[in-house]
Design a protein around this motif. Structure first.
Motif, PDB file in Angstrom:
ATOM      1  N   SER A   1       0.855  -1.185   0.000  1.00 26.18           N
ATOM      2  CA  SER A   1       0.000   0.000   0.000  1.00 26.18           C
ATOM      3  C   SER A   1       0.891   1.235   0.000  1.00 26.18           C
ATOM      4  CB  SER A   1      -0.901  -0.026   1.245  1.00 26.18           C
ATOM      5  OG  SER A   1      -1.628   1.181   1.315  1.00 26.18           O
ATOM      6  N   HIS A   2       0.597   2.153  -0.900  1.00 24.80           N
ATOM      7  CA  HIS A   2       1.377   3.394  -0.983  1.00 24.80           C
ATOM      8  C   HIS A   2       2.878   3.183  -0.970  1.00 24.80           C
ATOM      9  CE1 HIS A   2      -2.619   4.860   0.395  1.00 24.80           C
ATOM     10  NE2 HIS A   2      -2.362   5.730  -0.578  1.00 24.80           N
ATOM     11  N   GLY A   3       3.343   2.242  -1.742  1.00 23.05           N
ATOM     12  CA  GLY A   3       4.783   2.061  -1.895  1.00 23.05           C
ATOM     13  C   GLY A   3       5.459   1.260  -0.809  1.00 23.05           C
ATOM     14  N   LYS A   4       4.706   0.912   0.226  1.00 20.36           N
ATOM     15  CA  LYS A   4       5.316   0.141   1.311  1.00 20.36           C
ATOM     16  C   LYS A   4       4.736  -1.268   1.346  1.00 20.36           C
ATOM     17  CE  LYS A   4       6.575   3.608   4.836  1.00 20.36           C
ATOM     18  NZ  LYS A   4       7.153   4.558   3.977  1.00 20.36           N
ATOM     19  N   VAL A   5       5.564  -2.238   1.775  1.00 19.86           N
ATOM     20  CA  VAL A   5       5.049  -3.578   1.999  1.00 19.86           C
ATOM     21  C   VAL A   5       4.578  -3.644   3.440  1.00 19.86           C
ATOM     22  CG1 VAL A   5       5.681  -5.998   2.233  1.00 19.86           C
ATOM     23  CG2 VAL A   5       6.410  -4.721   0.224  1.00 19.86           C
ATOM     24  N   LEU A   6       3.278  -3.791   3.638  1.00 16.17           N
ATOM     25  CA  LEU A   6       2.724  -3.802   4.992  1.00 16.17           C
ATOM     26  C   LEU A   6       3.081  -5.093   5.709  1.00 16.17           C
ATOM     27  CD1 LEU A   6      -0.846  -2.413   4.209  1.00 16.17           C
ATOM     28  CD2 LEU A   6       1.160  -1.149   5.001  1.00 16.17           C
ATOM     29  N   GLN A   7       3.040  -6.193   4.938  1.00 17.48           N
ATOM     30  CA  GLN A   7       3.342  -7.492   5.519  1.00 17.48           C
ATOM     31  C   GLN A   7       3.717  -8.446   4.401  1.00 17.48           C
ATOM     32  OE1 GLN A   7       0.174  -9.071   7.962  1.00 17.48           O
ATOM     33  NE2 GLN A   7       1.464 -10.704   8.801  1.00 17.48           N
ATOM     34  N   CYS A   8       4.720  -9.259   4.671  1.00 16.21           N
ATOM     35  CA  CYS A   8       5.116 -10.267   3.690  1.00 16.21           C
ATOM     36  C   CYS A   8       5.238 -11.573   4.439  1.00 16.21           C
ATOM     37  CB  CYS A   8       6.444  -9.864   3.043  1.00 16.21           C
ATOM     38  SG  CYS A   8       7.007 -11.066   1.836  1.00 16.21           S
ATOM     39  N   ASP A   9       4.287 -12.477   4.183  1.00 19.46           N
ATOM     40  CA  ASP A   9       4.196 -13.652   5.049  1.00 19.46           C
ATOM     41  C   ASP A   9       3.467 -14.786   4.330  1.00 19.46           C
ATOM     42  OD1 ASP A   9       4.558 -15.004   7.462  1.00 19.46           O
ATOM     43  OD2 ASP A   9       3.991 -13.207   8.611  1.00 19.46           O
TER      44      ASP A   9
ATOM     45  N   ALA B   1      -1.618 -17.892   5.423  1.00 21.91           N
ATOM     46  CA  ALA B   1      -2.342 -18.134   6.673  1.00 21.91           C
ATOM     47  C   ALA B   1      -1.983 -17.091   7.719  1.00 21.91           C
ATOM     48  CB  ALA B   1      -2.026 -19.537   7.198  1.00 21.91           C
ATOM     49  N   ALA B   2      -0.705 -16.699   7.752  1.00 26.28           N
ATOM     50  CA  ALA B   2      -0.278 -15.719   8.745  1.00 26.28           C
ATOM     51  C   ALA B   2      -0.906 -14.357   8.491  1.00 26.28           C
ATOM     52  CB  ALA B   2       1.247 -15.613   8.751  1.00 26.28           C
ATOM     53  N   LEU B   3      -1.164 -14.032   7.211  1.00 24.32           N
ATOM     54  CA  LEU B   3      -1.826 -12.765   6.910  1.00 24.32           C
ATOM     55  C   LEU B   3      -3.215 -12.737   7.553  1.00 24.32           C
ATOM     56  CD1 LEU B   3      -1.084 -12.143   3.130  1.00 24.32           C
ATOM     57  CD2 LEU B   3       0.114 -11.242   5.117  1.00 24.32           C
ATOM     58  N   LEU B   4      -3.841 -13.926   7.644  1.00 24.56           N
ATOM     59  CA  LEU B   4      -5.179 -14.004   8.215  1.00 24.56           C
ATOM     60  C   LEU B   4      -5.132 -14.037   9.729  1.00 24.56           C
ATOM     61  CD1 LEU B   4      -6.600 -16.645   5.736  1.00 24.56           C
ATOM     62  CD2 LEU B   4      -7.323 -14.256   5.906  1.00 24.56           C
ATOM     63  N   THR B   5      -4.212 -14.829  10.276  1.00 26.14           N
ATOM     64  CA  THR B   5      -4.222 -15.039  11.723  1.00 26.14           C
ATOM     65  C   THR B   5      -3.391 -14.009  12.476  1.00 26.14           C
ATOM     66  OG1 THR B   5      -2.403 -16.613  11.488  1.00 26.14           O
ATOM     67  CG2 THR B   5      -4.629 -17.509  11.506  1.00 26.14           C
ATOM     68  N   GLN B   6      -2.329 -13.500  11.845  1.00 25.52           N
ATOM     69  CA  GLN B   6      -1.525 -12.473  12.530  1.00 25.52           C
ATOM     70  C   GLN B   6      -1.309 -11.262  11.635  1.00 25.52           C
ATOM     71  OE1 GLN B   6       1.723 -15.153  12.838  1.00 25.52           O
ATOM     72  NE2 GLN B   6       0.221 -16.586  13.652  1.00 25.52           N
TER      73      GLN B   6
ATOM     74  N   ALA C   1      -0.413  -7.756  10.319  1.00 23.45           N
ATOM     75  CA  ALA C   1       0.494  -6.776  10.903  1.00 23.45           C
ATOM     76  C   ALA C   1      -0.072  -5.364  10.843  1.00 23.45           C
ATOM     77  CB  ALA C   1       1.841  -6.829  10.186  1.00 23.45           C
ATOM     78  N   ASP C   2      -1.169  -5.204  10.113  1.00 21.43           N
ATOM     79  CA  ASP C   2      -1.691  -3.853   9.894  1.00 21.43           C
ATOM     80  C   ASP C   2      -3.190  -3.976   9.622  1.00 21.43           C
ATOM     81  OD1 ASP C   2      -0.317  -0.999   8.634  1.00 21.43           O
ATOM     82  OD2 ASP C   2      -2.417  -1.448   8.139  1.00 21.43           O
ATOM     83  N   PRO C   3      -3.980  -3.023  10.116  1.00 19.61           N
ATOM     84  CA  PRO C   3      -5.427  -3.087   9.861  1.00 19.61           C
ATOM     85  C   PRO C   3      -5.733  -3.154   8.367  1.00 19.61           C
ATOM     86  CG  PRO C   3      -4.906  -1.334  11.421  1.00 19.61           C
ATOM     87  CD  PRO C   3      -3.602  -1.887  10.966  1.00 19.61           C
TER      88      PRO C   3
ATOM     89  N   LEU D   1      -8.219  -5.544   6.210  1.00 18.65           N
ATOM     90  CA  LEU D   1      -9.183  -4.974   5.286  1.00 18.65           C
ATOM     91  C   LEU D   1      -9.068  -5.615   3.908  1.00 18.65           C
ATOM     92  CD1 LEU D   1     -11.293  -2.650   5.370  1.00 18.65           C
ATOM     93  CD2 LEU D   1      -9.561  -1.239   4.234  1.00 18.65           C
ATOM     94  N   MET D   2      -7.831  -5.766   3.484  1.00 18.28           N
ATOM     95  CA  MET D   2      -7.630  -6.267   2.123  1.00 18.28           C
ATOM     96  C   MET D   2      -7.901  -7.753   1.997  1.00 18.28           C
ATOM     97  SD  MET D   2      -4.584  -4.853  -0.254  1.00 18.28           S
ATOM     98  CE  MET D   2      -4.145  -3.555   0.801  1.00 18.28           C
ATOM     99  N   THR D   3      -7.583  -8.522   3.058  1.00 19.24           N
ATOM    100  CA  THR D   3      -7.825  -9.961   2.982  1.00 19.24           C
ATOM    101  C   THR D   3      -9.291 -10.272   3.250  1.00 19.24           C
ATOM    102  OG1 THR D   3      -7.129 -10.145   5.284  1.00 19.24           O
ATOM    103  CG2 THR D   3      -5.496 -10.671   3.603  1.00 19.24           C
ATOM    104  N   GLY D   4     -10.045  -9.265   3.721  1.00 23.19           N
ATOM    105  CA  GLY D   4     -11.476  -9.460   3.906  1.00 23.19           C
ATOM    106  C   GLY D   4     -11.763 -10.189   5.192  1.00 23.19           C
TER     107      GLY D   4
END
Ligand SMILES: Nc1ncnc2c1ncn2[C@@H]1O[C@H](COP(=O)(O)OP(=O)(O)O)[C@@H](O)[C@H]1O
Ligand SMILES: [Mg+2]
Lengths: 246, 311
Positions: free
Chosen positions: B210-218, B221-226, B228-230, B234-237
């Motif tokens: 988002s906006h040139g930054k990587v909010l999370q790279c994982d 499953a980790a994007l869903l369970t942990q 790193a950023d609201p 929002l994006m994973t739904g």
């Protein structure tokens, strides 16, 4: 399908060849256009050799125009040459808007009479269509293709030679064809500065008030232009038959 | 395999990609996902230097990519883009042969490779080799685009929204094909998409931008369970995240020992699909069978649901 168009063209080619090889056999056709027993067929030189040098001058000038216009078009579409675009445009436009007769008049004092001033005038006159078409061809190459070409590791030169130019080729050839056809007609003015060409026939007709000569010069020039146009179109079609690029 | 170190791209004053670092494992698929304009393509293009970074560097096999001429680097890296970018004036075979030609492979090797790739992508060489791109359907053109990118056996394949122009059915097939190809050649793939479903489906690792930054790279499953950023949530739904989580585990992985009376499901099916199957048939347990039909244990609804819980 060998339709009417093809038959017409073959007829035109046949007529032109027959007339240039045996002009005298057409004497009865042109006789009604003469007065006071003037010769119905141009008799101050060999028509075939006039037609050939006319064609030669036109082709030579077109080759030079193509070389310069395409090179210029390539130059100004590279990142480094973009600043020359307005200048090149003005120059090329000048070549087209400046009357060829005026160029002839200016060139004669510099290079003397004969074929040279004619070549210069035709060269300048023929630049514009080729340059503009090269420009459009190169500028409208889809960005995705350029990106794919670079992304796969083509150098700038390889990209130009194997993607940009081939894709622009139909338009470039169209420009060459236009320039050729215009100049077949324009080249007749070369005879005013003693270049060998079909203008000679027309001028002789004007001087001796012989309508038959004027008709012959005009018809041969016109037929050559039409046939040249057709030949170029046929070549283009053959070249781009398989790949649909436009 | 690929190490991106604190890379930034600025156009004028704005950083389009802003201090991104990332590690990409050999033989894996990394998906960069984000909204339009978030800098995904720019980040991808800095890997093969179609865009030169303003700052930072990219290493492939510990070698700085800036240490060789860009066009030579790119011949070793496959590149496939949306709308495929096939050359309209070249036949399919010639298109696929582009990079091998640049690398000056012998003619016989090029021919063999083209034929091999056409067969892998289910395009009969006898029929398609001499056709031109405009004679192919969108799905076929897209396959040729990927085949062309793979022609010189690159260890790394970069893909920028490669399936963006396909309709959903062909798209799903293309995604399956890509997974097969990745397994077959062991290619390291970095793929850009704005489609979060595609990201979850393909990615061993997903980078959310988002906006040139990587909010999370994982891992997905980790994007869903942990998250790193609201914004990641929002994006994973958040509404269907439990089902999304279930779709990331296969029946084979989740199977518990023992057998049950009742229906059978394939070990390769996702838990989401198995659950759906059980609900549909009104069953509450299923036997898990591998591709040869051998039992691999069983699954109950309760066991499946436990996989969809945030830990
Ligand atoms: N060559 C460029 N010059 C200026 N701005 C650019 C250039 N390329 C991309 N941008 C800008 O950078 C931002 C990110 O672009 P991009 O990486 O293509 O985003 P994405 O692929 O995520 O949609 C966009 O706002 C875009 O307008
Ligand atoms: Mg993009």
């Amino acid at each position: 399908m060998p339709g009417i168009a093809v038959i017409l063209r073959l007829t035109a080619l046949g007529l032109l060849t027959a007339f240039l090889l045996t002009p005298q056999s057409f004497a009865p056709v042109f006789a009604p256009f003469t007065q006071y027993g003037a010769p119905p067929i141009y008799d101050q030189g060999n028509l075939l050799s006039l037609a050939l040098s006319h064609l030669g001058t036109v082709c030579l000038a077109a080759a030079a125009s193509t070389l310069v216009a395409v090179s210029l078009g390539i130059l100004v579409t590279r990142g480094s040459g973009a600043e020359f675009l307005p200048l090149s445009r003005s120059l090329v436009n000048l070549g087209q808007t400046f009357p060829p007769v005026a160029i002839l008049a200016l060139a004669v004092p510099l290079v003397g009479f004969g074929e040279k001033p004619t070549l210069i005038a035709l060269f300048a006159y023929g630049l514009l269509p080729i340059f503009e078409n090269t420009l459009i061809g190169l500028q409208t190459c889809p960005p995705a293709l350029l990106e794919a070409a670079s992304g796969m590791g083509m150098s700038a030169r390889q990209r130009l030679m194997s993607v940009e130019l081939p894709l622009a080729m139909p338009l470039i050839l169209e420009g060459v064809r236009l320039s050729l056809v215009i100049n077949v007609g324009t080249a007749t003015i070369g005879s005013t500065v003693a270049a060998k060409g079909l203008g000679e026939v027309i001028i002789a007709g004007l001087l001796s008030n012989n309508t038959a000569f004027i008709l012959q010069g005009g018809l041969v020039t016109g037929l050559m232009a039409i046939l040249l146009y057709d030949a170029m179109s046929a070549i283009e079609r053959r070249m781009f038959k398989a790949a649909r690029i436009d | 395999m690929i190490r991106i170190e604190n890379i930034t791209k600025r156009y004028g004053d704005s950083a389009v990609v802003d201090g991104v670092s990332m590690n990409i494992e050999r033989n894996s698929i990394t998906v960069i996902v984000g909204t339009s304009g978030s800098g995904k393509s720019t980040l991808l293009r800095m890997i093969n230097r179609l865009v030169e970074p303003s700052q930072g560097r990219v290493l492939i096999d510990e070698k700085d990519t800036a240490s060789e001429p860009a066009h030579l680097l790119r011949r070793r890296i496959g590149y496939a883009i949306q709308g495929h970018g096939l050359f309209p004036h070249r036949s399919i075979a010639q298109n696929i042969a582009t990079v091998p030609r640049l690398l000056e492979w012998p003619e016989a090797r090029i021919d063999a490779r083209v034929t091999e790739l056409l067969e892998i992508f289910q395009l009969d060489p006898g029929v398609f080799a001499h056709k031109f791109p405009h004679q192919l359907s969108g799905g076929q053109q897209q396959r040729v685009g990927v085949a062309r990118a793979l022609a010189a056996e690159p260890a790394v394949l970069l893909m920028d929204e490669p399936f963006g122009a396909l309709d959903p059915v062909i798209r799903a097939k293309a995604q399956d094909d890509l997974l097969d190809i990745q397994r077959r050649f062991g290619t390291t793939i970095v793929l850009v998409t704005h489609d979060i479903d595609e990201a979850f489906r393909l990615g061993d690792q997903v980078a959310v931008m988002s906006h040139g930054k990587v909010l999370q790279c994982d891992r997905p499953a980790a994007l869903l369970t942990q998250p790193a950023d609201p914004l990641v949530t929002l994006m994973t739904g958040s509404a269907d995240r439990a089902l999304r989580l279930l779709s990331l585990t296969s029946a084979g992985e989740a199977a518990i020992p023992g057998a049950t009376a009742g229906i059978s499901v394939a070990a390769s099916a996702s838990l989401r699909d198995v659950l759906s199957d059980l609900v549909w048939r009104g069953a509450d347990a299923a036997n898990v069978l591998d591709t040869e039909g051998r039992p691999r244990g069983h699954l109950t609804v309760a066991a499946i649901l436990s996989h969809g819980r945030s830990r």
